[in-house]
Scaffold this motif. Structure first.
Motif, short mmCIF file in Angstrom:
data_model
loop_
_atom_site.label_atom_id
_atom_site.label_comp_id
_atom_site.label_asym_id
_atom_site.label_seq_id
_atom_site.Cartn_x
_atom_site.Cartn_y
_atom_site.Cartn_z
N TYR A 54 -27.95 -14.16 -25.33
CA TYR A 54 -29.15 -14.68 -25.99
C TYR A 54 -29.11 -16.21 -26.06
O TYR A 54 -30.11 -16.88 -25.75
CB TYR A 54 -29.27 -14.10 -27.40
N LYS A 72 -29.83 -17.84 -22.86
CA LYS A 72 -31.24 -17.69 -22.50
C LYS A 72 -32.07 -18.83 -23.08
O LYS A 72 -32.98 -19.35 -22.43
CB LYS A 72 -31.74 -16.34 -23.00
N ILE A 73 -31.77 -19.23 -24.33
CA ILE A 73 -32.59 -20.28 -24.95
C ILE A 73 -32.04 -21.69 -24.71
O ILE A 73 -32.80 -22.66 -24.72
CB ILE A 73 -32.77 -20.04 -26.46
N GLN A 85 -36.83 -27.02 -32.13
CA GLN A 85 -37.21 -25.64 -31.84
C GLN A 85 -35.98 -24.81 -31.47
O GLN A 85 -35.86 -23.64 -31.89
CB GLN A 85 -38.24 -25.61 -30.71
N GLU A 86 -35.08 -25.37 -30.69
CA GLU A 86 -33.87 -24.63 -30.32
C GLU A 86 -32.96 -24.40 -31.52
O GLU A 86 -32.36 -23.32 -31.65
CB GLU A 86 -33.13 -25.37 -29.21
N GLN A 107 -34.50 -21.51 -33.36
CA GLN A 107 -34.24 -20.23 -32.70
C GLN A 107 -32.80 -19.77 -32.95
O GLN A 107 -32.55 -18.58 -33.20
CB GLN A 107 -34.50 -20.35 -31.20
N TYR A 144 -31.84 -16.39 -35.25
CA TYR A 144 -31.03 -15.32 -34.65
C TYR A 144 -29.74 -15.11 -35.44
O TYR A 144 -29.37 -13.97 -35.77
CB TYR A 144 -30.71 -15.66 -33.20
#
Length: 489
Positions: free
Chosen positions: A21, A24-25, A63-64, A67, A71
């Motif tokens: 995950y 991915k980001i 933003q990251e 995220q 999570y």
């Protein structure tokens, strides 16, 4: 470490799905699993604390960060925010296997207004780079630290770092006009105001200044920067005793007034240590040894006026017996050499061996009493070194030994905390509490105050994933599934 808490059983451990995950980001480069890089990130600057994280994430945007935290909160993965990792209380490294979130890639200057002097930047900007940028614009940072080449502004704000010129420009609670922070659940709080005046509701940014990443991760900062003044003078002085240092401070505040920008002190033990362990440094006052040394800096707009004012003050101080010797820096190179002595003390202490560091706020008249009592307790077992920001009542008490020894530590603690509490001081002036002092907070704060802090922590971070085991004692922060500690009626 005897004070290390037990790992919170409610926290998950990183698995392969988590790695997938995050990649991915963030992409491959934003996910660090290499042992060598992790070893540095797991170890604090003093080499006193060491975590065992297997993963470091390097977000490039708010933003990251959002995220990642959303999570991690859903998975109950504990995280530790990290900047330049120059902290001295174990606050910026994992205690166990927390995921490290390093903000070094978020290092952009977003805007600068030359009229107002307001700088807006990302949290990963290195302090020295901001100083250089502002210097070219004709401004200065209101913050200057010995670790400026490595520390990041987000970490400075999160620890409410003090530094060398607080006497002139005040703390970051005054200089920071706004900030952006990400909460544990990924919510982005946009408080990035650039207004000098904004009296609409609670000023929530202050919760994040000095909270050491335990309430949210600071991602952007707006800070008020003063104009660079053309006249800077620096004097390196000597005093025969601590009473003279105090009287000199009082006189400097009165006689130098608006141009006084720094007032630092170090004792003979600190001076000897620097000259012994750091190459290329010379004693500015070589004719004889002195018990105390003072650095006075003035900053103003008129060179002739400021220098005349400083020289008159120094002459008067010599005639009255407050000073035994002194020298004015003649150029920028000599001034840099003087500052190198003061800023080089932490490095010299590291080269000398193990060091127990205490960052204390005390009434100035009491500061050196603690140093002398500590020397009486330890005798020849350790070298007690004292220096700090006398103008702010901030003592850096350092006990230097060949190696860490529990028998020495038991003579230092809790004595140093009890002494500080007895004299209504603070056990953390500017370094923060981190892991080292989390369970010592009651020496400086009342039970009711600490409980309110815990309530705020539980409100903003109910799973307790943000920088766990730091700042607040574990006794007021129950793990999930445990009963809340009973509050006194």
């Amino acid at each position: 470490m005897a004070s290390t808490p037990v790992r919170n059983k409610s926290f998950s451990t990183v698995n392969s799905d988590d790695i997938i995950y995050f990649k991915k980001i963030l992409g491959e480069k934003g996910v660090v699993e290499e042992e060598e890089k992790l070893d540095d990130a797991n170890t604090d600057w003093l080499r006193k604390y060491k975590g065992s994280s297997k993963l470091m994430l390097q977000p490039r945007s708010t933003q990251e960060v959002s995220q990642i935290l959303h999570y991690c909160n859903s998975r109950c993965l504990a995280v530790v925010p990290q900047g330049g990792n120059t902290g001295l209380v174990g606050g910026s490294i994992p205690v166990f296997d927390e995921v490290i979130i390093n903000l070094r890639s978020m290092n952009n200057i977003l805007s600068f207004d030359k009229v107002s002097g307001i700088l807006v930047c990302e949290a990963g900007c290195i302090l020295e780079n901001l100083i250089s940028f502002l210097d070219n614009e004709g401004f200065i940072m209101p913050l200057d630290l010995g670790a400026k080449g490595s520390c990041q502004i987000g970490g400075n704000v999160s620890t409410n770092a003090g530094g060398l010129r607080l006497i002139r420009y005040g703390s970051l609670h005054g200089s920071v006009l706004g900030l952006e922070a990400v909460l544990a659940n990924g919510t982005v709080l946009d408080m990035l105001g650039t207004l000098r005046k904004d009296n609409t509701g609670y000023d929530l940014k202050h919760l994040f200044i000095g909270s050491e990443g335990s309430l949210g991760i600071v991602t952007k900062v707006s800070i008020l920067t003063p104009p660079k003044l053309s006249s800077v003078n620096l004097a390196f002085l000597a005093c025969k005793d601590y009473t003279s240092c105090q009287k000199l401070l009082s006189a400097a505040k009165t006689k130098l007034g608006e141009i006084l920008s720094a007032f630092e002190f170090l004792d003979i033990n600190a001076m000897d240590l620097v000259l012994k362990h750091l190459d290329g440094l010379r004693d500015p006052l070589p004719s004889s040894k002195h018990n105390f040394y003072i650095l006075i800096e003035t900053t103003g707009s008129t060179e002739s006026h400021d220098k005349e004012k400083l020289e008159a003050f120094l002459l008067q101080s010599i005639e009255s017996g407050l000073l035994t010797d002194g020298v004015l820096a003649q150029d920028i190179n000599q001034a840099s050499a003087f500052w190198r002595i003061r800023e080089g003390i932490p490095e010299a202490l590291m080269k000398a061996g193990a060091v127990y560091k205490y960052d204390l706020s005390l009434p100035p008249e009491k500061m050196y009493d603690l140093v002398e009592e500590m020397r009486g307790c330890l005798g020849a077992e350790a070298n007690v070194v004292a220096y700090g920001h006398l103008g702010d009542g901030n003592l850096h008490l350092n006990i230097s030994t060949r190696q860490y020894d529990d028998s020495i530590l038991t003579k230092i603690e809790p004595f140093v905390y009890e002494w500080t509490s007895k004299h209504r001081g603070s056990i953390s002036a500017e370094h923060g509490l981190g892991l080292m002092k989390a369970n010592k907070i009651h020496y400086s704060k009342s039970l009711e105050t600490v409980q309110l802090m815990a309530d705020i922590k539980k409100l903003l971070d109910p799973n307790g994933i943000l920088n766990p085991y730091k700042v607040l004692p574990t006794s007021v922060l129950p793990q999930r599934g445990e009963e809340e500690p009973k509050k006194e009626a």
